[in-house]
Design a protein around this motif. Structure first.
Motif, mmCIF file in Angstrom:
data_model
loop_
_atom_site.group_PDB
_atom_site.id
_atom_site.type_symbol
_atom_site.label_atom_id
_atom_site.label_comp_id
_atom_site.label_asym_id
_atom_site.label_seq_id
_atom_site.Cartn_x
_atom_site.Cartn_y
_atom_site.Cartn_z
ATOM 1 N N VAL A 1 0.961 -1.386 0.032
ATOM 2 C CA VAL A 1 0.008 0.034 -0.027
ATOM 3 C C VAL A 1 0.902 1.141 -0.180
ATOM 4 C CG1 VAL A 1 -1.679 1.324 1.378
ATOM 5 C CG2 VAL A 1 -1.853 -1.029 1.131
ATOM 6 N N ALA A 2 1.822 1.490 0.805
ATOM 7 C CA ALA A 2 2.736 2.448 0.816
ATOM 8 C C ALA A 2 3.526 2.713 -0.185
ATOM 9 C CB ALA A 2 3.588 2.380 2.029
ATOM 10 N N LEU A 3 3.892 1.667 -0.854
ATOM 11 C CA LEU A 3 4.571 1.586 -2.077
ATOM 12 C C LEU A 3 3.669 2.006 -3.466
ATOM 13 C CD1 LEU A 3 7.310 -0.899 -1.493
ATOM 14 C CD2 LEU A 3 7.769 1.362 -1.522
ATOM 15 N N ALA B 1 -4.839 -9.571 1.371
ATOM 16 C CA ALA B 1 -5.018 -9.450 0.069
ATOM 17 C C ALA B 1 -6.270 -8.863 -0.113
ATOM 18 C CB ALA B 1 -5.179 -10.829 -0.613
ATOM 19 N N CYS B 2 -7.412 -8.865 0.648
ATOM 20 C CA CYS B 2 -8.433 -7.750 0.659
ATOM 21 C C CYS B 2 -8.510 -6.555 1.160
ATOM 22 C CB CYS B 2 -9.696 -8.832 1.395
ATOM 23 S SG CYS B 2 -10.445 -10.181 0.662
ATOM 24 N N ALA B 3 -7.498 -6.434 2.154
ATOM 25 C CA ALA B 3 -7.404 -5.049 2.729
ATOM 26 C C ALA B 3 -6.384 -4.322 1.376
ATOM 27 C CB ALA B 3 -6.544 -5.025 4.024
ATOM 28 N N ALA B 4 -5.357 -4.728 0.928
ATOM 29 C CA ALA B 4 -4.458 -4.188 -0.017
ATOM 30 C C ALA B 4 -5.324 -4.078 -1.205
ATOM 31 C CB ALA B 4 -3.298 -5.399 -0.235
ATOM 32 N N ALA B 5 -6.238 -4.868 -1.617
ATOM 33 C CA ALA B 5 -7.095 -4.247 -2.594
ATOM 34 C C ALA B 5 -7.935 -3.127 -2.243
ATOM 35 C CB ALA B 5 -8.070 -5.575 -3.080
ATOM 36 N N ARG B 6 -8.329 -3.171 -1.161
ATOM 37 C CA ARG B 6 -9.312 -1.990 -0.709
ATOM 38 C C ARG B 6 -8.539 -0.795 -0.580
ATOM 39 N NH1 ARG B 6 -11.756 -6.087 2.718
ATOM 40 N NH2 ARG B 6 -13.712 -6.831 1.992
ATOM 41 N N GLU B 7 -7.219 -0.838 -0.473
ATOM 42 C CA GLU B 7 -6.464 0.367 -0.237
ATOM 43 C C GLU B 7 -5.632 0.639 -1.206
ATOM 44 O OE1 GLU B 7 -4.132 -1.088 3.300
ATOM 45 O OE2 GLU B 7 -6.009 -1.236 4.466
ATOM 46 N N THR C 1 -8.554 -8.476 -7.347
ATOM 47 C CA THR C 1 -8.596 -7.040 -7.995
ATOM 48 C C THR C 1 -9.295 -6.268 -7.163
ATOM 49 O OG1 THR C 1 -10.470 -7.460 -9.404
ATOM 50 C CG2 THR C 1 -8.120 -8.104 -10.384
ATOM 51 N N ARG C 2 -8.751 -4.766 -7.266
ATOM 52 C CA ARG C 2 -9.413 -3.801 -6.225
ATOM 53 C C ARG C 2 -10.682 -3.346 -7.008
ATOM 54 N NH1 ARG C 2 -5.250 1.033 -7.114
ATOM 55 N NH2 ARG C 2 -5.582 1.680 -9.346
ATOM 56 N N GLN C 3 -11.340 -2.620 -6.105
ATOM 57 C CA GLN C 3 -12.702 -2.052 -6.507
ATOM 58 C C GLN C 3 -12.268 -0.481 -6.652
ATOM 59 O OE1 GLN C 3 -15.371 -2.994 -3.311
ATOM 60 N NE2 GLN C 3 -16.253 -4.745 -4.381
#
Length: 437
Positions: free
Chosen positions: A196-198, A248-254, A285-287
């Motif tokens: 997320v940070a990168l 994985a879910c948190a990273a996709a949302r973020e 994959t993110r929304q």
């Protein structure tokens, strides 16, 4: 007579992906089981190959099985709670030793350049260091977790600089505090926060599971975080799949565009996922739909749902529906697919150039993507347009977070009279001020 080489066809089909991945930022988590098995050497060679193909690579490595073996050898049984062990002095000593050994082993393998090895002629610069800031878990449900911690911040600018200079970055499951302490971290959480940070293009999680499957046992190739949530509910709460899927879910949302769940047991998983059309694991994959906007009366129900858990924990003062409706014009919200996932309010006081930033909150599933910063910045801009010269906040849990954004400790006497008279001494909220430019 023509000689057919199957790998040539594969190479031709892989060439679009080679070009697409060049210059991209990947964060790869390798669990300790993968490094402790015979798969370790080929996996490291695949990581080196990605680096030589121009991928900006950050590798997070786990140490759980190695630490457990070290503890067992010394007849130490760690206390466990909520899926984590309590990292007391004895446990932490083994964690630090094993992490250092694993890091040195990885650096040695990535330096291997003998003519008989796949890394012949490849010169890799491998860098590690104090790139993750941590904070203690503290006391939870009566358990003092000692040196078990959680990620506070990933030094993205420092890592980006190393990647820009062609280095491969190694991150152990350790974090460092401003007080000079070292904390034991969950490797999946380190990988998630780093991605997320990168603003990574990919987060790749290598574990036991080869991905998610439907009720018929068919591997699910691609799905959004919303559809992955039921699989998380069915996974063993403290198991590796649950940790990986949650990350994985948190990273996709973020904001991480693609997260891949792969098995290190499959020797072809990493390259097969990245350089073939269908892949071999599950991609989440993110929304994308999200906006920051002024709140309306239609948002009151969403605000109540967002704020209630934080009010129950004592982090925010309880606000009734009537109060929210009355003050709705003070609020900004972050809406995602029709759901209020963040909010903040700017509250003005008559005959004063000082205003309060209040009720800054982000849904727990969407923290880590700089949404809190976006809210505060938008509220500060709103304050400037209304002629406000200084802002203050009252907080019990987020003093450091606001301090990092320019707010300084102040006394009750500096509050506007109406706010000073209404101050709740039982909550003992800290007062912080910020002078606007």
């Amino acid at each position: 007579m023509d000689t057919h080489f199957p790998f040539v066809d594969w190479f031709r089909h892989a060439s679009p992906y080679i070009n697409a991945h060049r210059g991209r930022t990947f964060v790869v988590l390798v669990e300790g089981e993968a490094l402790g098995a015979e798969r370790g050497e080929p996996l490291i060679q695949d990581l080196a190959l990605l680096h030589t193909l121009g991928v900006r690579l950050t590798v997070v490595f786990g140490v759980r099985p190695q630490v457990e073996a070290a503890l067992a050898a010394d007849n130490i049984v760690p206390e466990r709670a909520n899926g984590r062990w309590v990292a007391d002095a004895a446990v932490m000593r083994r964690v630090e030793q094993v992490a250092a050994q694993q890091r040195l082993w990885l650096e040695a393998r990535l330096s291997l350049g003998l003519p008989s090895t796949p890394l012949h002629g490849v010169e890799l610069s491998v860098v590690s260091g104090n790139l993750v800031t941590a904070k203690p878990l503290g006391v939870r449900e009566g358990v003092d977790f000692d040196h078990s911690g959680e990620v506070r911040r990933v030094r993205a600018a420092a890592i980006d600089g190393l990647l820009d200079h062609g280095s491969l970055v190694l991150l152990p499951p350790l974090g460092f505090s401003s007080t000079g302490e070292v904390f034991d971290l969950d490797a999946a959480e380190v990988a998630r926060h780093a991605a997320v940070a990168l603003e990574a293009d990919k987060l790749i999680l290598l574990g036991e599971s080869d991905g998610l499957r439907d009720e018929q046992g068919t591997l699910l190739r691609q799905l959004p975080p919303h559809d992955a949530a039921p699989h998380l509910e069915r996974a063993a709460p403290d198991g590796e799949l649950a940790r990986h899927l949650q990350a994985a879910c948190a990273a996709a949302r973020e904001g991480v565009a693609r997260t891949h769940l792969l098995s290190w047991r499959n020797h072809d998983a990493l390259l097969g996922e990245l350089f073939t059309r269908d892949g071999v694991g599950t991609m989440i994959t993110r929304q994308r739909y999200e906006q920051l906007r002024p709140a309306t009366l239609a948002d009151v129900a969403g605000l109540l749902e967002l704020l209630e858990p934080l009010e129950a924990r004592g982090m925010l003062v309880a606000r009734s529906r009537e109060r929210l409706e009355h003050e709705i014009d003070d609020y900004l919200v972050i809406e995602r697919d029709g759901m209020v996932i963040g909010c903040g309010a700017l509250q003005l006081f008559d005959r004063t150039e000082v205003a309060e930033i209040a009720c800054v909150a982000v849904h727990r599933d969407y923290r880590g993507g700089a949404r809190g910063e976006r809210l505060v910045e938008a509220l500060e801009q709103r304050a400037r347009t209304r002629g406000v010269g200084a802002l203050f906040v009252l907080t019990t849990h987020t003093v450091h977070w606001f301090a990092e954004r320019g707010f300084c400790p102040a006394s009750l006497d500096e509050l506007p009279p109406l706010k000073r008279d209404a101050y709740n001494h039982a909550r003992r909220s800290k007062v912080l001020f910020k002078v606007l430019d």
